[in-house]
Scaffold this motif. Structure first.
Motif, PDB file in Angstrom:
ATOM      1  N   THR A  17       0.832  -1.205   0.000  1.00  0.00           N
ATOM      2  CA  THR A  17       0.000   0.000   0.000  1.00  0.00           C
ATOM      3  C   THR A  17       0.862   1.248   0.000  1.00  0.00           C
ATOM      4  OG1 THR A  17      -1.720  -1.186   1.209  1.00  0.00           O
ATOM      5  CG2 THR A  17      -1.822   1.231   1.206  1.00  0.00           C
ATOM      6  N   LYS A  18       1.916   1.246   0.833  1.00  0.00           N
ATOM      7  CA  LYS A  18       2.815   2.405   0.872  1.00  0.00           C
ATOM      8  C   LYS A  18       3.483   2.635  -0.474  1.00  0.00           C
ATOM      9  CE  LYS A  18       3.895   2.292   5.814  1.00  0.00           C
ATOM     10  NZ  LYS A  18       4.967   2.112   6.827  1.00  0.00           N
ATOM     11  N   ARG A  19       3.906   1.530  -1.119  1.00  0.00           N
ATOM     12  CA  ARG A  19       4.550   1.673  -2.425  1.00  0.00           C
ATOM     13  C   ARG A  19       3.587   2.245  -3.458  1.00  0.00           C
ATOM     14  NH1 ARG A  19       7.151  -3.298  -1.190  1.00  0.00           N
ATOM     15  NH2 ARG A  19       5.558  -4.447  -2.355  1.00  0.00           N
ATOM     16  N   SER A  20       2.320   1.781  -3.447  1.00  0.00           N
ATOM     17  CA  SER A  20       1.358   2.273  -4.427  1.00  0.00           C
ATOM     18  C   SER A  20       1.057   3.752  -4.204  1.00  0.00           C
ATOM     19  CB  SER A  20       0.066   1.464  -4.361  1.00  0.00           C
ATOM     20  OG  SER A  20      -0.557   1.620  -3.098  1.00  0.00           O
ATOM     21  N   ARG A  21       0.949   4.174  -2.900  1.00  0.00           N
ATOM     22  CA  ARG A  21       0.726   5.590  -2.623  1.00  0.00           C
ATOM     23  C   ARG A  21       1.913   6.426  -3.078  1.00  0.00           C
ATOM     24  NH1 ARG A  21      -1.616   5.009   3.571  1.00  0.00           N
ATOM     25  NH2 ARG A  21      -3.704   4.235   2.989  1.00  0.00           N
ATOM     26  N   ARG A  22       3.127   5.920  -2.811  1.00  0.00           N
ATOM     27  CA  ARG A  22       4.323   6.635  -3.231  1.00  0.00           C
ATOM     28  C   ARG A  22       4.393   6.710  -4.748  1.00  0.00           C
ATOM     29  NH1 ARG A  22       7.546   4.344   0.015  1.00  0.00           N
ATOM     30  NH2 ARG A  22       8.275   2.661  -1.325  1.00  0.00           N
ATOM     31  N   GLY A  23       3.972   5.623  -5.438  1.00  0.00           N
ATOM     32  CA  GLY A  23       3.965   5.621  -6.894  1.00  0.00           C
ATOM     33  C   GLY A  23       2.995   6.655  -7.445  1.00  0.00           C
ATOM     34  N   ARG A  24       1.778   6.759  -6.818  1.00  0.00           N
ATOM     35  CA  ARG A  24       0.810   7.757  -7.272  1.00  0.00           C
ATOM     36  C   ARG A  24       1.331   9.162  -7.058  1.00  0.00           C
ATOM     37  NH1 ARG A  24      -3.000   4.112  -4.984  1.00  0.00           N
ATOM     38  NH2 ARG A  24      -3.055   5.334  -3.055  1.00  0.00           N
ATOM     39  N   LYS A  25       2.012   9.376  -5.915  1.00  0.00           N
ATOM     40  CA  LYS A  25       2.574  10.690  -5.621  1.00  0.00           C
ATOM     41  C   LYS A  25       3.662  11.049  -6.624  1.00  0.00           C
ATOM     42  CE  LYS A  25       4.766  13.357  -1.935  1.00  0.00           C
ATOM     43  NZ  LYS A  25       5.280  13.337  -0.545  1.00  0.00           N
ATOM     44  N   LEU A  26       4.539  10.076  -6.918  1.00  0.00           N
ATOM     45  CA  LEU A  26       5.592  10.321  -7.903  1.00  0.00           C
ATOM     46  C   LEU A  26       4.993  10.583  -9.271  1.00  0.00           C
ATOM     47  CD1 LEU A  26       8.267   7.658  -6.902  1.00  0.00           C
ATOM     48  CD2 LEU A  26       8.452  10.129  -6.659  1.00  0.00           C
ATOM     49  N   SER A  27       3.914   9.881  -9.598  1.00  0.00           N
ATOM     50  CA  SER A  27       3.274  10.079 -10.891  1.00  0.00           C
ATOM     51  C   SER A  27       2.728  11.494 -10.993  1.00  0.00           C
ATOM     52  CB  SER A  27       2.160   9.053 -11.077  1.00  0.00           C
ATOM     53  OG  SER A  27       1.506   9.259 -12.295  1.00  0.00           O
ATOM     54  N   ARG A  28       2.069  11.993  -9.951  1.00  0.00           N
ATOM     55  CA  ARG A  28       1.548  13.363  -9.968  1.00  0.00           C
ATOM     56  C   ARG A  28       2.686  14.359 -10.069  1.00  0.00           C
ATOM     57  NH1 ARG A  28      -2.071  11.248  -6.032  1.00  0.00           N
ATOM     58  NH2 ARG A  28      -0.747  12.057  -4.349  1.00  0.00           N
ATOM     59  N   THR A  30       5.618  13.879 -11.412  1.00  0.00           N
ATOM     60  CA  THR A  30       6.172  13.813 -12.756  1.00  0.00           C
ATOM     61  C   THR A  30       5.310  14.583 -13.743  1.00  0.00           C
ATOM     62  OG1 THR A  30       7.127  11.641 -12.294  1.00  0.00           O
ATOM     63  CG2 THR A  30       6.904  12.261 -14.600  1.00  0.00           C
ATOM     64  N   ILE A  31       3.992  14.415 -13.649  1.00  0.00           N
ATOM     65  CA  ILE A  31       3.083  15.117 -14.560  1.00  0.00           C
ATOM     66  C   ILE A  31       3.198  16.623 -14.383  1.00  0.00           C
ATOM     67  CG2 ILE A  31       0.655  15.524 -15.093  1.00  0.00           C
ATOM     68  CD1 ILE A  31       0.144  12.584 -14.384  1.00  0.00           C
ATOM     69  N   ILE A  32       3.201  17.078 -13.125  1.00  0.00           N
ATOM     70  CA  ILE A  32       3.325  18.519 -12.871  1.00  0.00           C
ATOM     71  C   ILE A  32       4.658  19.051 -13.397  1.00  0.00           C
ATOM     72  CG2 ILE A  32       3.545  20.254 -11.049  1.00  0.00           C
ATOM     73  CD1 ILE A  32       1.603  18.535  -9.382  1.00  0.00           C
ATOM     74  N   GLY A  33       5.720  18.282 -13.149  1.00  0.00           N
ATOM     75  CA  GLY A  33       7.036  18.703 -13.626  1.00  0.00           C
ATOM     76  C   GLY A  33       7.090  18.812 -15.138  1.00  0.00           C
ATOM     77  N   ARG A  34       6.452  17.873 -15.841  1.00  0.00           N
ATOM     78  CA  ARG A  34       6.453  17.914 -17.307  1.00  0.00           C
ATOM     79  C   ARG A  34       5.652  19.096 -17.830  1.00  0.00           C
ATOM     80  NH1 ARG A  34       5.723  11.397 -18.509  1.00  0.00           N
ATOM     81  NH2 ARG A  34       7.892  10.834 -18.053  1.00  0.00           N
TER      82      ARG A  34
END
Length: 278
Positions: A17-28, A30-34
């Motif tokens: 669960t922690k990994r999936s939350r961290r993955g969603r956070k990293l995904s957001r 990354t999108i904002i950064g792009r």
């Protein structure tokens, strides 16, 4: 009323669960950064265009003029002719520099006597300005492809050597001893320990080496050549063709970016285990 007690999640589920939350956070993130990077790019292009219209065209040209020149170069064939000349010089220098750097790095990392012998020469070559070496290479090897490849390789191999040497010296000695206790052969040690340990160092060196190889190829073309993007820049500036020179610079930047992205894709496929561990 009977209270319902929810049993705690197993440790593995909590970690997942922690990994999936961290993955969603990293995904957001990354999108904002792009999006920010894209907006910054548009803003820079707009500022460049407006600056050119305001009087800076004689110094920096304009993006619209660069696009027009690019289309003209494609139509006349100048783009592919000069681009391929630079690409071949860069790739040749990159391959030569990588091979020499890897071989010397492994030798100097594994054998102390090799480090003692080659260290003064490597330090001397690393401290030598390659721009000063360019005219000598043209005199020795002519204005053809080989002189550009050697100049690019001279820039590449030192950084690769340092990275590979550090990677060899940082190999886990306990892992090597464990493999030897299981009577692993020299090839098994190389395949299962040395190469996986060196791979991150090699990819890190390769990312930097791309820029060095391109720099060496272009410097060689500026010193003496009859084709290539470096030659195109020199030829354009000799007749005050700022748009032509800037177009070639943009093409060099795009070439470096494409090569870097190719390395990133290969690295992610080969070192997928490293990304998963992170």
């Amino acid at each position: 009323m009977t209270a319902t007690v929810t049993p705690p999640l197993p440790a593995t589920d909590v970690a997942s669960t922690k990994r999936s939350r961290r993955g969603r956070k990293l995904s957001r993130t990354t999108i904002i950064g792009r999006w920010v990077a894209a907006l910054l790019f548009v803003a820079l292009l707009l500022a460049w265009e407006l600056g050119g219209l305001a009087g800076g065209q004689r110094m920096f040209s304009r993006p619209t003029l660069v696009v027009e020149r690019f289309i003209d170069m494609v139509a006349t064939g100048d783009l592919w002719h000069n681009l391929f000349a630079t690409v071949w010089a860069m790739l040749g220098g990159l391959v030569i520099g990588m091979v020499v750097g890897v071989v010397l790095g492994v030798l100097m990392g594994k054998f102390a006597i090799a480090g003692t012998i080659f260290d003064p020469y490597v330090i001397g070559i690393n401290g030598l300005p390659r721009v000063a070496l360019g005219p000598f290479l043209v005199v020795w090897f002519g204005i053809g492809l080989f002189s550009k490849m050697i100049l690019a390789a001279s820039l590449v191999f030192v950084g690769v050597l340092f990275n590979v040497r550090e990677g060899v010296e940082s190999v886990d000695k306990d892992l090597v001893d464990a493999m030897r206790s299981m009577r692993a052969s020299r090839w098994e040690l190389t395949k299962d320990v040395l190469i996986p340990s060196l791979a991150p160092w090699l990819f890190a060196a390769l990312k930097v080496a791309i820029g060095f190889a391109l720099t060496g190829a272009v410097i060689g073309e500026l010193v003496g050549a009859s084709e290539g993007l470096g030659w195109y820049i020199s030829n354009a500036l000799s007749v005050i063709d700022i748009t032509g020179a800037v177009t070639a610079l943009v093409l060099l930047a795009l070439l470096a970016l494409v090569m870097y992205l190719i390395v990133i894709v290969i690295e992610r496929r080969y070192l997928h285990w490293r990304s998963a561990a992170r």
